[in-house]
Motif scaffolding. Structure first.
Motif, PDB file in Angstrom:
ATOM      1  N   LEU A  78     138.561 -12.143  74.986  1.00  0.00           N
ATOM      2  CA  LEU A  78     138.340 -12.384  76.414  1.00  0.00           C
ATOM      3  C   LEU A  78     137.022 -11.766  76.871  1.00  0.00           C
ATOM      4  O   LEU A  78     136.268 -12.380  77.644  1.00  0.00           O
ATOM      5  N   ALA A  79     136.740 -10.551  76.394  1.00  0.00           N
ATOM      6  CA  ALA A  79     135.483  -9.894  76.760  1.00  0.00           C
ATOM      7  C   ALA A  79     134.285 -10.653  76.209  1.00  0.00           C
ATOM      8  O   ALA A  79     133.227 -10.726  76.861  1.00  0.00           O
ATOM      9  N   ALA A 114     136.996 -19.353  80.204  1.00  0.00           N
ATOM     10  CA  ALA A 114     136.918 -18.172  79.352  1.00  0.00           C
ATOM     11  C   ALA A 114     138.240 -17.903  78.645  1.00  0.00           C
ATOM     12  O   ALA A 114     138.260 -17.401  77.512  1.00  0.00           O
ATOM     13  N   VAL A 115     139.352 -18.257  79.278  1.00  0.00           N
ATOM     14  CA  VAL A 115     140.664 -17.967  78.701  1.00  0.00           C
ATOM     15  C   VAL A 115     140.967 -18.888  77.524  1.00  0.00           C
ATOM     16  O   VAL A 115     141.475 -18.443  76.477  1.00  0.00           O
ATOM     17  N   ILE A 116     140.664 -20.183  77.652  1.00  0.00           N
ATOM     18  CA  ILE A 116     141.035 -21.143  76.614  1.00  0.00           C
ATOM     19  C   ILE A 116     140.323 -20.861  75.284  1.00  0.00           C
ATOM     20  O   ILE A 116     140.980 -20.771  74.238  1.00  0.00           O
ATOM     21  N   PRO A 117     138.999 -20.700  75.221  1.00  0.00           N
ATOM     22  CA  PRO A 117     138.378 -20.399  73.922  1.00  0.00           C
ATOM     23  C   PRO A 117     138.795 -19.040  73.371  1.00  0.00           C
ATOM     24  O   PRO A 117     138.912 -18.882  72.149  1.00  0.00           O
ATOM     25  N   ALA A 118     139.026 -18.049  74.252  1.00  0.00           N
ATOM     26  CA  ALA A 118     139.491 -16.741  73.775  1.00  0.00           C
ATOM     27  C   ALA A 118     140.875 -16.859  73.157  1.00  0.00           C
ATOM     28  O   ALA A 118     141.174 -16.250  72.115  1.00  0.00           O
ATOM     29  N   TYR A 119     141.731 -17.666  73.776  1.00  0.00           N
ATOM     30  CA  TYR A 119     143.071 -17.878  73.229  1.00  0.00           C
ATOM     31  C   TYR A 119     143.003 -18.571  71.868  1.00  0.00           C
ATOM     32  O   TYR A 119     143.728 -18.206  70.934  1.00  0.00           O
TER      33      TYR A 119
END
Length: 245
Positions: A149-150, A171-176
């Motif tokens: 996430l960072a 940002a959430v979808i690629p981090a997930y």
């Protein structure tokens, strides 16, 4: 043969016909901010169905546990050395069923918070999308690593949020997805170790007794399949994957 004079006289007639068409007959684009009413539900339904069909494969891989499941199944098949057994459609079908099983609580929340109010005409289409994304974002944040996430927060130059729920989906979808890939590789590596041990022992034994012309994989593959069947491997792997969520 039609003369040039006749063509010149016919052109204004055709133009006059098109000009005479009343402006009310020209279809008007629907207002995206309008609420859904029974009279204009058909265009909205067609729009959302076509969009969902186009984006469905990517959405399933991006916001569901499908990535982790398929990575683990791939490692398991490679570790067994069965090449194409189970086949890709079989593994894909199993992954889809397990994904639906794991995502059912999230889908119920989306249905209650977004789909039902939209069908009743209580909210607009954009409001339904905003409400429906909240349960999905909550699910992804539960398994997304803070490090990932960072990474995307810094790459997107997004201001540091007060809480993870304030992060945008971009940002959430690629981090997930990165977190799911790492989890899948970790589980796959753990699954690979016992089968790798069988390969090493088999290769050492066949080499020590002078069976140089017999590939060790010919002996180790039946042994690995027999071991996997004896310990009820599919039940163990599926249960471990379900418990990881």
């Amino acid at each position: 043969m039609v003369s040039v004079q006749m063509l010149l006289f016919r052109v204004p007639a055709h133009l006059a016909f098109w000009i005479a068409v009343p402006s009310a007959a020209v279809p008007v684009l629907p207002d995206l901010g309008a609420k859904l009413h029974p009279g204009d539900s058909t265009p909205w339904t067609i729009l959302f169905v076509l969009t969902a069909i186009t984006l469905l494969p990517s959405l399933i891989m991006a916001v569901t546990p499908m990535v982790r499941l398929m990575v683990v199944f791939h490692f398991l098949r490679q570790a067994l050395g069965t090449q194409t057994a189970p086949s890709n459609p079989t593994l894909l079908g199993l992954g889809l069923v397990m994904t639906w099983f794991l995502m059912q609580p999230v889908l119920v929340s989306v249905e209650q918070q977004a789909v039902t109010p939209y069908r009743n005409g209580e909210i607009t289409g954009w409001e339904a999308i905003d409400r429906g994304s909240v349960p999905i974002k909550t699910f992804m944040l539960r398994y997304a690593r803070e490090k990932d996430l960072a990474l995307f927060t810094a790459a997107g130059q997004i201001p540091r949020p007060a809480k993870p729920e304030d992060l945008p989906l971009r940002a959430v979808i690629p981090a997930y997805m990165l977190s799911e890939l790492k989890a899948g590789f970790v589980i796959g590596a753990v699954l690979y170790l016992p089968f790798l041990l069988i390969d090493m022992v088999t290769a050492a034994i066949t080499t020590s007794i002078g069976m140089f012309q017999l590939p060790p994989v010919v002996v180790s593959t039946p042994l690995k399949i027999l071991l996997f069947v004896m310990v009820d491997g599919w039940n163990l792997v599926t249960g471990s994957l379900l418990k990881s969520f």
